[in-house]
Design a protein around this motif. Sequence first.
Motif, mmCIF file in Angstrom:
data_model
loop_
_atom_site.group_PDB
_atom_site.id
_atom_site.type_symbol
_atom_site.label_atom_id
_atom_site.label_comp_id
_atom_site.label_asym_id
_atom_site.label_seq_id
_atom_site.Cartn_x
_atom_site.Cartn_y
_atom_site.Cartn_z
ATOM 1 N N GLU A 116 -10.262 0.264 -6.767
ATOM 2 C CA GLU A 116 -8.959 -0.362 -6.518
ATOM 3 C C GLU A 116 -7.888 0.299 -7.395
ATOM 4 O O GLU A 116 -6.782 0.574 -6.937
ATOM 5 C CB GLU A 116 -9.047 -1.869 -6.820
ATOM 6 C CG GLU A 116 -8.030 -2.726 -6.122
ATOM 7 C CD GLU A 116 -8.048 -2.625 -4.612
ATOM 8 O OE1 GLU A 116 -9.050 -3.010 -4.014
ATOM 9 O OE2 GLU A 116 -7.041 -2.160 -4.031
ATOM 10 N N MET A 135 -3.405 -7.287 -1.607
ATOM 11 C CA MET A 135 -3.525 -5.913 -1.091
ATOM 12 C C MET A 135 -4.915 -5.317 -1.337
ATOM 13 O O MET A 135 -5.211 -4.215 -0.895
ATOM 14 C CB MET A 135 -2.485 -5.017 -1.757
ATOM 15 C CG MET A 135 -2.774 -4.788 -3.218
ATOM 16 S SD MET A 135 -1.435 -3.935 -4.030
ATOM 17 C CE MET A 135 -2.087 -3.834 -5.691
ATOM 18 N N PHE A 136 -5.814 -6.037 -2.030
ATOM 19 C CA PHE A 136 -7.148 -5.490 -2.361
ATOM 20 C C PHE A 136 -7.951 -5.177 -1.096
ATOM 21 O O PHE A 136 -7.942 -5.942 -0.135
ATOM 22 C CB PHE A 136 -7.959 -6.492 -3.196
ATOM 23 C CG PHE A 136 -7.404 -6.733 -4.577
ATOM 24 C CD1 PHE A 136 -6.588 -5.806 -5.199
ATOM 25 C CD2 PHE A 136 -7.697 -7.905 -5.253
ATOM 26 C CE1 PHE A 136 -6.076 -6.034 -6.470
ATOM 27 C CE2 PHE A 136 -7.180 -8.150 -6.522
ATOM 28 C CZ PHE A 136 -6.380 -7.209 -7.126
ATOM 29 N N PHE A 137 -8.648 -4.062 -1.138
ATOM 30 C CA PHE A 137 -9.511 -3.725 0.005
ATOM 31 C C PHE A 137 -10.732 -2.921 -0.408
ATOM 32 O O PHE A 137 -11.618 -2.678 0.405
ATOM 33 C CB PHE A 137 -8.721 -2.947 1.073
ATOM 34 C CG PHE A 137 -8.381 -1.540 0.661
ATOM 35 C CD1 PHE A 137 -7.331 -1.299 -0.201
ATOM 36 C CD2 PHE A 137 -9.123 -0.476 1.116
ATOM 37 C CE1 PHE A 137 -7.026 -0.012 -0.602
ATOM 38 C CE2 PHE A 137 -8.829 0.825 0.717
ATOM 39 C CZ PHE A 137 -7.764 1.050 -0.148
ATOM 40 N N ILE A 154 -8.096 -3.912 6.382
ATOM 41 C CA ILE A 154 -9.092 -4.736 5.660
ATOM 42 C C ILE A 154 -8.447 -5.969 5.002
ATOM 43 O O ILE A 154 -8.897 -7.090 5.254
ATOM 44 C CB ILE A 154 -9.917 -3.882 4.662
ATOM 45 C CG1 ILE A 154 -10.748 -2.850 5.444
ATOM 46 C CG2 ILE A 154 -10.824 -4.752 3.796
ATOM 47 C CD1 ILE A 154 -11.404 -1.784 4.587
ATOM 48 N N PRO A 155 -7.373 -5.803 4.195
ATOM 49 C CA PRO A 155 -6.767 -7.018 3.624
ATOM 50 C C PRO A 155 -6.239 -7.987 4.684
ATOM 51 O O PRO A 155 -6.314 -9.200 4.504
ATOM 52 C CB PRO A 155 -5.619 -6.494 2.763
ATOM 53 C CG PRO A 155 -5.882 -5.075 2.552
ATOM 54 C CD PRO A 155 -6.701 -4.596 3.700
ATOM 55 N N GLN A 206 0.825 -1.217 0.000
ATOM 56 C CA GLN A 206 0.000 0.000 0.000
ATOM 57 C C GLN A 206 0.857 1.265 0.000
ATOM 58 O O GLN A 206 0.492 2.238 -0.655
ATOM 59 C CB GLN A 206 -0.984 0.027 1.195
ATOM 60 C CG GLN A 206 -1.866 -1.197 1.339
ATOM 61 C CD GLN A 206 -2.789 -1.469 0.161
ATOM 62 O OE1 GLN A 206 -2.463 -1.190 -0.985
ATOM 63 N NE2 GLN A 206 -3.937 -2.068 0.412
#
Lengths: 250, 281
Positions: free
Chosen positions: B99, B90-92, A183-184, A159
């Motif tokens: 994204e 890493m997706f959220f 979240i991830p 990130q």
Amino acid sequence: MRRINIARFLEFEYKDNIIFKLDPRVKLITSILYMVLAIVLNDVSLLAIMLIPLIVITLLARVLVKFAKSMLTLSPFIALILIVNYLTLNSLTGSLIPVLRFILFLAAIDIFFFTTSPDDFGISLEYMRLPLSISLSFMLALRFIPTMATLVNDILDAQLSRGLKIDQGGFMKRIKNIMPVIIPVIILSIKKSIEVAESLEVRGLNPYSKHTPYVELNISKNDILFLAINIIIIVSLVMLSILNIRFFCF
Amino acid sequence: MISVEGLYFSYTGRMDDLVLDNVSLEIREGEALAILGDNGAGKTTLIKHFNGLLKPTKGVVYVDGVDTRRASVSELSAKVGVVFQYPEKMFFNKTVYDEIAFGLRNFGYNEKTIERIVDNVLSIFWLSKYKYESPFSLSGGEQRRLAIASVIAWNPKYIILDEPTAGQDAIQRELITNLINIFIERGKTVVIVTHDVEYVAENFKRVILMDRGRIIYDGEVSDLFRRRSLLERCNLLQPTIYKLESRLIEDGILKDGFRDFRDALRKIEDLIKSVKIDEED
């Protein structure tokens, strides 16, 4: 942004010495006894003396540096306990007691977990007649801490590489900033736990059926000696407390 | 240009515990470079220095003349886009659109520009029909493409990819490698960390081989893949085309080696054409 180095000192690292070789049940009982003693004693001098045997054990186990690092990590919390107690009690001695208790608790926990592998911890719980579902959950939770820290660091790296500025803004903004990491981590942790559960089931694990432990625990002479010495120390401190003997004056 | 000068790195900060040991290299603009090496050779640790995620224990890394120790990860990431191994973790966000827009928003693009860029990127990566779908509902290959797209979106000058085809089936691998080749053809600086020797043999000219934190080879792909002992030292196999080359030379069918993959294809085609098939056989 500081990387999470929690895995470094929470990761079990075997060392070839007498403390590591002790029976995990003996270490667990000793640690619990020291924690109970930390609650029972109500005197700064006795609590300070109680630190000596615990430091000797960390020295014998060669985990003093790890213990110091864990203390350093929690030092802001220790300072907070001291300040809050000093402000409410208005007495240095009185505010030192909860601080010492916290340090002693931490020392007893650290000694056990730094010198006992998660597997041995699980086995000792099983030997102490705890249901497998509980002992296994404890063991897996402990094993998962370094994995989780690695996971957090990996996601944080990904990130940050997408331009996330985690240290910017006020309190609420910082909480919002951390969401792309949290979240991830939650999603992957759930996925990971499902994978672990499935892999245990397909290998025939049934917590409600009878099974043989894969490691036999035996009490050795060293275990008896270690437990005896610590019980003597603990009983002596309790006696000193009952007889109201003080070593320092505050 | 990315310039690495005498880089030493240790996660503990101790010089007796080095992960990178005196690494020096230069990556020129528009160059395509492959980094090969066994597990634990220090490949990922090296690329984490390119966008400042890791700072050298000793030595310097410059990105376009900027010392990475004096720049934030965010500043460096605008120029150096890093796609890590298994990037789909890493997706959220709720949608594929968000994204991809995540990085663009972090770099301060306005929403109108973001929409235009995202639409463009989605079509390049064959993901347009999933624009408003959840990233978690995509297949493994689509997720991988989305993860690469979400870094490519802000058009970084340098594209660094760590094992982009790991865990992908043959078709998805082909799609991803085709995309990477498009970036190379468009003159992007592409650095790829991989174990896939076939892919490197086919698409790259320059290769770096790493072993235990050191660069043990930096040069032409065709030269490295003829050095079997060096490859074996790093648990790598010789690509099929170079195995074939040595066999053809041994049998006296081929006089000179292949210059590169295209030259190999041409020579093999000529050899096949020159074979006279006995009709009675």
